[in-house]
Structures are given as C-alpha cells and as structure tokens.
Scaffold this motif. Structure first.
Motif, PDB file in Angstrom:
ATOM      1  N   GLU A 117      -2.992   5.851   5.059  1.00 24.14           N
ATOM      2  CA  GLU A 117      -2.724   4.823   4.089  1.00 24.14           C
ATOM      3  C   GLU A 117      -3.545   4.579   3.100  1.00 24.14           C
ATOM      4  O   GLU A 117      -4.825   4.774   3.279  1.00 24.14           O
ATOM      5  CB  GLU A 117      -2.607   3.571   5.124  1.00 24.14           C
ATOM      6  CG  GLU A 117      -2.314   2.314   4.340  1.00 24.14           C
ATOM      7  CD  GLU A 117      -2.268   1.036   4.936  1.00 24.14           C
ATOM      8  OE1 GLU A 117      -1.696   0.042   4.551  1.00 24.14           O
ATOM      9  OE2 GLU A 117      -2.655   0.978   6.287  1.00 24.14           O
ATOM     10  N   SER A 173      -4.908   2.801  -0.701  1.00 22.89           N
ATOM     11  CA  SER A 173      -4.702   1.687  -1.718  1.00 22.89           C
ATOM     12  C   SER A 173      -3.965   2.026  -2.787  1.00 22.89           C
ATOM     13  O   SER A 173      -4.007   3.300  -3.026  1.00 22.89           O
ATOM     14  CB  SER A 173      -6.106   0.987  -2.057  1.00 22.89           C
ATOM     15  OG  SER A 173      -6.836   1.951  -2.786  1.00 22.89           O
ATOM     16  N   THR A 174      -3.571   1.093  -3.818  1.00 15.23           N
ATOM     17  CA  THR A 174      -2.918   1.516  -5.251  1.00 15.23           C
ATOM     18  C   THR A 174      -3.953   2.299  -6.097  1.00 15.23           C
ATOM     19  O   THR A 174      -3.521   2.500  -7.130  1.00 15.23           O
ATOM     20  CB  THR A 174      -2.007   0.471  -5.697  1.00 15.23           C
ATOM     21  OG1 THR A 174      -3.106  -0.750  -5.803  1.00 15.23           O
ATOM     22  CG2 THR A 174      -1.130   0.016  -4.584  1.00 15.23           C
ATOM     23  N   THR A 180       0.935  -1.325   0.020  1.00 14.58           N
ATOM     24  CA  THR A 180       0.056   0.130   0.071  1.00 14.58           C
ATOM     25  C   THR A 180       0.955   1.160  -0.135  1.00 14.58           C
ATOM     26  O   THR A 180       2.065   1.325   0.204  1.00 14.58           O
ATOM     27  CB  THR A 180      -0.951   0.056   1.254  1.00 14.58           C
ATOM     28  OG1 THR A 180      -0.254   0.054   2.534  1.00 14.58           O
ATOM     29  CG2 THR A 180      -1.848  -1.168   1.255  1.00 14.58           C
TER      30      THR A 180
END
Length: 319
Positions: free
Chosen positions: A106, A108-109, A93
């Motif tokens: 954080e 996600s891609t 991530t």
C-alpha cells in the motif's frame, strides 16, 4: 593432451550448434525489431487520429496537457519488481503488485510505502485493481489466474488458496501473458490486457456475480480501438478505466506512452513518457502500472521501484 582439455573440447558447441545459436538470436532480433517498428507505425496513426479531433472536445482526460509533479521518486522499502497499480477510493491510497517475490504494497499518493502484504500461493503477480470497499482482484501471469482478495486495515498476508479465482487459459506465450487489469465501475466488468503475441484487451463480464454465487453467466469479448492501426503500440503493460467517463487508458512500456480511448475505441488523448515531454527530465524506464485518482491525477510505477505523478494544469478533469 590433459583430460580436462578433452572434456572442454567435447562439450564445446560444434559448428552446427554455433550456427543454430546465431540463427535463433537473429530471429529473435528480427521479431523484436518488427514488433517495435510496427508499434511505432501504429502510434503515428493514433497521433494523427487524435490531432484530427475537434479542438473543443471535452469528453476525456486531455492527457496531452498533463505535467509531471513527482518524477522518478524511488519507492523506499521496495527494491525490485514493482508492477501493477490501482487506486482505492475507500482508503485514498494506492496498491501496487510485486511479482518476485509475490507481494502487495500500500502506497501513499506521494509514493511512500504504508505497509507490505505477503502473498502465499502466487507465482508471478502482475496486476491489481480495486473493486469496492476492501475487495480487490489480482492477476497472476504465471498461472493465468484472477483471484478475488480482501484487504482490510489489519491485513498483513493473504493466502490465495483461500480466495475465489478463475483461470483464463488462452494459450499465452510464457512471460507475455496477462499484464494488467482494471475494474470498470460503470459496466461492472473486468478489463484484462495481454502483453504481446498478440497485444489484446479482453473484457470479462459476469465475474462478480459468479464470485458472489449469483450464477455463472460469464462473458468474454475482445475490445479493440477504432481504425486500421489497431492498438498502435508494441506491447501493453497496464490498463485503467476512468470511472467518470468510462474511457479506457492503456499503458505501453515498449512504446513508452499512455493512450486514452473512448469506450467505443476512438483515440482521444496521449501522454508520451519521453524525456522532454510533459515536464519529464528523463524518459520513464519500463513503465509497468498506471492508476487514476478521482481528482484526475495519473500515477505510474516503473520497474524496479520508481514512482511518478502527473496532474492536469487546471487541477480538474474534464467530463
């Protein structure tokens, strides 16, 4: 005349105050124009150097071939001040720094927020980089400070008063200090970029050993590109080191470009963040953070909260 009018007249700036105001405004405009023009001139030199490279060069990312696959996606849940960016192979991530109010997130891609992490004791966090496992380093521009932190799956808040840190007090101009950082896995060194006045890239060695209590042999040196044009950009907003090749990738907001250099400073490739280039419908506004994934994907965040992903058409990074 009423007293209120007397007060207004007495507090209004006189001819000397107005003259000083316009003088300072003019000097600021000249400085900004000079920085921009100097960056444009240097950028032209970098483009010429890249075009002069042999066509069969296979020693880099080949940024010129990249195409945008996610463009200007708003990061839902983050509304302001998205800044630095890093990729963690440990989690697969991304982690981004938020400078006001200080926090981390954080992602996600594909640019979705997975969690928000509060930062206590920070002033103006501009950059973050993954070191290994759950260890990261963040840079606080307001304090010229580097903090080592741990982000585990359970982390929801971090108190920086309890984390190791080092201060790099190099006399930077307010709000033009350290903008981005990247951990160089090959050389076990930290790369730090200063935004402007001057634009520069610093390499700090021995930091991780010092934090682990293995000695204080810290080394500081300045990295510069080859050639007379220097960095060839108006400012620097972020940096990432490509783990596979050790190449340096620098992001400039004012010049709106991403440039790849060899470790020795030779310009290798360039990704222009302008409308009509690399599949972009519109230019990337205020690009603040860049990260590279092991598959070669290039991720960029722009302030306040836009997310971009660029991929190589071959879906594989040259080595």
């Amino acid at each position: 005349m009423p007293r209120s009018a007397d007060r207004d007249a007495s507090t209004a700036p006189g001819p000397r105050g107005r003259w000083l105001f316009w003088l300072l405004a003019g000097l600021a405009l000249i400085l900004a124009s000079g920085v921009w023009a100097g960056g444009l001139f240097g950028l032209a030199a970098q483009v010429l150097a890249i075009r002069a490279l042999p066509p069969d060069r296979i020693d880099g990312l080949d940024l010129g071939a990249y195409q945008v696959v996610i463009e200007a996606r708003p990061i839902e849940g983050l509304t302001d001040n998205t800044s630095g960016l890093t990729y963690s192979p440990a989690t697969g991530t991304l982690f981004t720094a938020i400078n006001h109010p200080p926090a981390l997130a954080e992602l996600s891609t594909d640019g979705r927020v997975l969690r928000h992490i509060d930062l206590v004791g920070a002033r103006d966090v501009e950059g973050i980089t993954h070191v290994d496992g759950d260890r990261f380093i963040i840079v606080d521009e307001g304090k010229s400070r580097l903090n080592w932190i741990s982000i585990t799956p359970a982390t929801t808040a971090i108190d920086l008063e309890n984390s190791p840190f080092i201060t790099l007090d190099l006399g930077t101009v307010s709000n033009m200090g350290f903008e981005g950082i990247s951990w160089d896995q090959r050389r076990q060194e930290l790369v730090v970029v200063q935004e402007m006045l001057p634009v520069r890239v610093l390499v700090v060695g021995g930091l991780d050993r010092a934090v682990r209590g293995q000695g204080l042999g810290i080394e500081l040196r300045e990295w510069r590109p080859e050639g007379w044009a220097g960095h060839g950009v108006s400012d620097l907003s972020s940096v990432t080191v490509h783990d596979l090749t050790g190449n340096m990738v620098l992001l400039s907001d004012m010049s709106s470009i991403l440039i790849e250099y060899s470790a020795a400073g030779q310009p290798l490739s360039l990704l222009a963040l302008w409308a009509g280039r690399h599949g972009l419908r519109d230019g990337v506004p205020q690009a603040e953070g860049v990260a590279l994934a092991p598959d070669g994907a290039v991720y960029i965040v722009s302030e306040p909260n836009l997310f971009y992903r660029f991929d190589h058409p071959a879906s594989a990074v040259r080595d």
